[in-house]
Design a protein around this motif. Structure first.
Motif, PDB file in Angstrom:
ATOM      1  N   MET A  90      40.401  37.462  75.031  1.00 26.43           N
ATOM      2  CA  MET A  90      39.403  37.881  74.060  1.00 26.43           C
ATOM      3  C   MET A  90      40.103  38.025  72.701  1.00 26.43           C
ATOM      4  O   MET A  90      41.116  38.711  72.603  1.00 26.43           O
ATOM      5  N   ASN A  91      39.559  37.389  71.654  1.00 29.61           N
ATOM      6  CA  ASN A  91      40.165  37.520  70.329  1.00 29.61           C
ATOM      7  C   ASN A  91      39.663  38.789  69.633  1.00 29.61           C
ATOM      8  O   ASN A  91      38.817  39.512  70.170  1.00 29.61           O
ATOM      9  N   SER A  92      40.181  39.055  68.448  1.00 28.86           N
ATOM     10  CA  SER A  92      39.847  40.289  67.720  1.00 28.86           C
ATOM     11  C   SER A  92      38.352  40.418  67.462  1.00 28.86           C
ATOM     12  O   SER A  92      37.771  41.492  67.650  1.00 28.86           O
ATOM     13  N   LEU A  93      37.726  39.348  66.995  1.00 30.09           N
ATOM     14  CA  LEU A  93      36.293  39.411  66.709  1.00 30.09           C
ATOM     15  C   LEU A  93      35.495  39.662  67.986  1.00 30.09           C
ATOM     16  O   LEU A  93      34.585  40.505  67.989  1.00 30.09           O
TER      17      LEU A  93
ATOM     18  N   SER B 175      36.426  41.202  70.599  1.00 28.07           N
ATOM     19  CA  SER B 175      36.646  42.594  70.974  1.00 28.07           C
ATOM     20  C   SER B 175      35.776  43.530  70.128  1.00 28.07           C
ATOM     21  O   SER B 175      35.144  44.453  70.649  1.00 28.07           O
ATOM     22  N   MET B 176      35.724  43.281  68.820  1.00 23.89           N
ATOM     23  CA  MET B 176      34.891  44.115  67.936  1.00 23.89           C
ATOM     24  C   MET B 176      33.415  43.976  68.280  1.00 23.89           C
ATOM     25  O   MET B 176      32.674  44.959  68.278  1.00 23.89           O
TER      26      MET B 176
ATOM     27  N   ASP C 283      28.544  47.959  72.901  1.00 23.70           N
ATOM     28  CA  ASP C 283      28.663  49.252  73.572  1.00 23.70           C
ATOM     29  C   ASP C 283      28.105  50.372  72.695  1.00 23.70           C
ATOM     30  O   ASP C 283      27.376  51.250  73.167  1.00 23.70           O
ATOM     31  N   PHE C 284      28.444  50.334  71.404  1.00 23.61           N
ATOM     32  CA  PHE C 284      27.944  51.322  70.445  1.00 23.61           C
ATOM     33  C   PHE C 284      26.423  51.292  70.392  1.00 23.61           C
ATOM     34  O   PHE C 284      25.761  52.327  70.481  1.00 23.61           O
ATOM     35  N   ALA C 285      25.851  50.092  70.215  1.00 21.28           N
ATOM     36  CA  ALA C 285      24.399  49.962  70.075  1.00 21.28           C
ATOM     37  C   ALA C 285      23.677  50.463  71.322  1.00 21.28           C
ATOM     38  O   ALA C 285      22.661  51.159  71.229  1.00 21.28           O
ATOM     39  N   ALA C 286      24.207  50.122  72.484  1.00 21.32           N
ATOM     40  CA  ALA C 286      23.581  50.576  73.731  1.00 21.32           C
ATOM     41  C   ALA C 286      23.625  52.099  73.845  1.00 21.32           C
ATOM     42  O   ALA C 286      22.630  52.735  74.192  1.00 21.32           O
ATOM     43  N   LYS C 287      24.766  52.675  73.522  1.00 23.83           N
ATOM     44  CA  LYS C 287      24.923  54.135  73.613  1.00 23.83           C
ATOM     45  C   LYS C 287      24.019  54.848  72.606  1.00 23.83           C
ATOM     46  O   LYS C 287      23.321  55.801  72.942  1.00 23.83           O
ATOM     47  N   GLU C 288      24.024  54.389  71.342  1.00 29.23           N
ATOM     48  CA  GLU C 288      23.231  55.041  70.298  1.00 29.23           C
ATOM     49  C   GLU C 288      21.731  54.844  70.530  1.00 29.23           C
ATOM     50  O   GLU C 288      20.947  55.758  70.283  1.00 29.23           O
TER      51      GLU C 288
END
Length: 186
Positions: free
Chosen positions: A1-4, A6-7, A13-18
């Motif tokens: 997995m490259n940096s992008l 991964s971000m 994950d953020f969107a699902a949690k929020e």
């Protein structure tokens, strides 16, 4: 997995949690009353103001540039932010205390440009002979210079508070160089 990749995964994950918590940001006019500060900081990835100050979404506008310095470009951005607030019918600090925080840090990359006065003069849009006044090698002196520049802008409300801080990248601690006070005496 490259940096992008991964971000982007972290974003999903953020969107699902929020979304599940019902805490995604509201539309702009409803969000503005929660803003309590403008923080002007450096673009250095070690010094994320939201992270080191524990700022939650909606609590502050964070503007970052090289050195966290007050430049003509930064002042233009602040003017546009003010205009956005006017158009939205909101005045920052209208319902309580509002604070401008100038946040510099130790071991700042801008200090490595002292030997390139032409670049720095262009960045600040001043003459090279004026660079010494910017106190570039000393973050504590530089934050004092920048706070003074903001205090001199008559368009900023005098009842707003302003302070100047320096983050020590070695210890993780913040030194209050210019204690919080109203921009100007009324």
């Amino acid at each position: 997995m490259n940096s992008l990749e991964s971000m982007l995964q972290r974003n999903r994950d953020f969107a699902a949690k929020e979304s599940a918590a019902g805490t995604l940001m509201p539309s702009l006019p409803r969000a503005l009353p929660n803003v309590k500060a403008i923080i002007i900081g450096c673009a250095d990835m070690r010094v994320d103001p939201a992270h080191i100050l524990g700022i939650k979404p909606g609590e502050a506008v964070v503007i970052r540039n090289i050195g966290g310095r007050i430049t003509p470009g930064l002042l233009e951005q602040m003017g546009l932010l003010g205009r956005i607030g006017e158009v939205a019918g909101e005045i920052p600090g209208g319902g309580g205390e509002f604070h401008i925080v100038v946040l510099h840090h130790t071991d700042c990359g801008i200090t490595r440009l002292v030997g390139d006065p032409a670049k720095l003069a262009h960045y600040f849009q001043i003459q090279e002979v004026e660079l010494k006044k910017k106190a570039i090698p000393d973050p504590r002196a530089a934050v004092t210079v920048d706070v003074a520049l903001l205090r001199a802008i008559p368009a900023l409300p005098s009842q707003w508070f302003i302070s100047g801080l320096v983050f020590d990248v070695a210890t993780g601690l913040i030194d209050v160089v210019v204690p919080p006070a109203p921009l100007r005496s009324v």
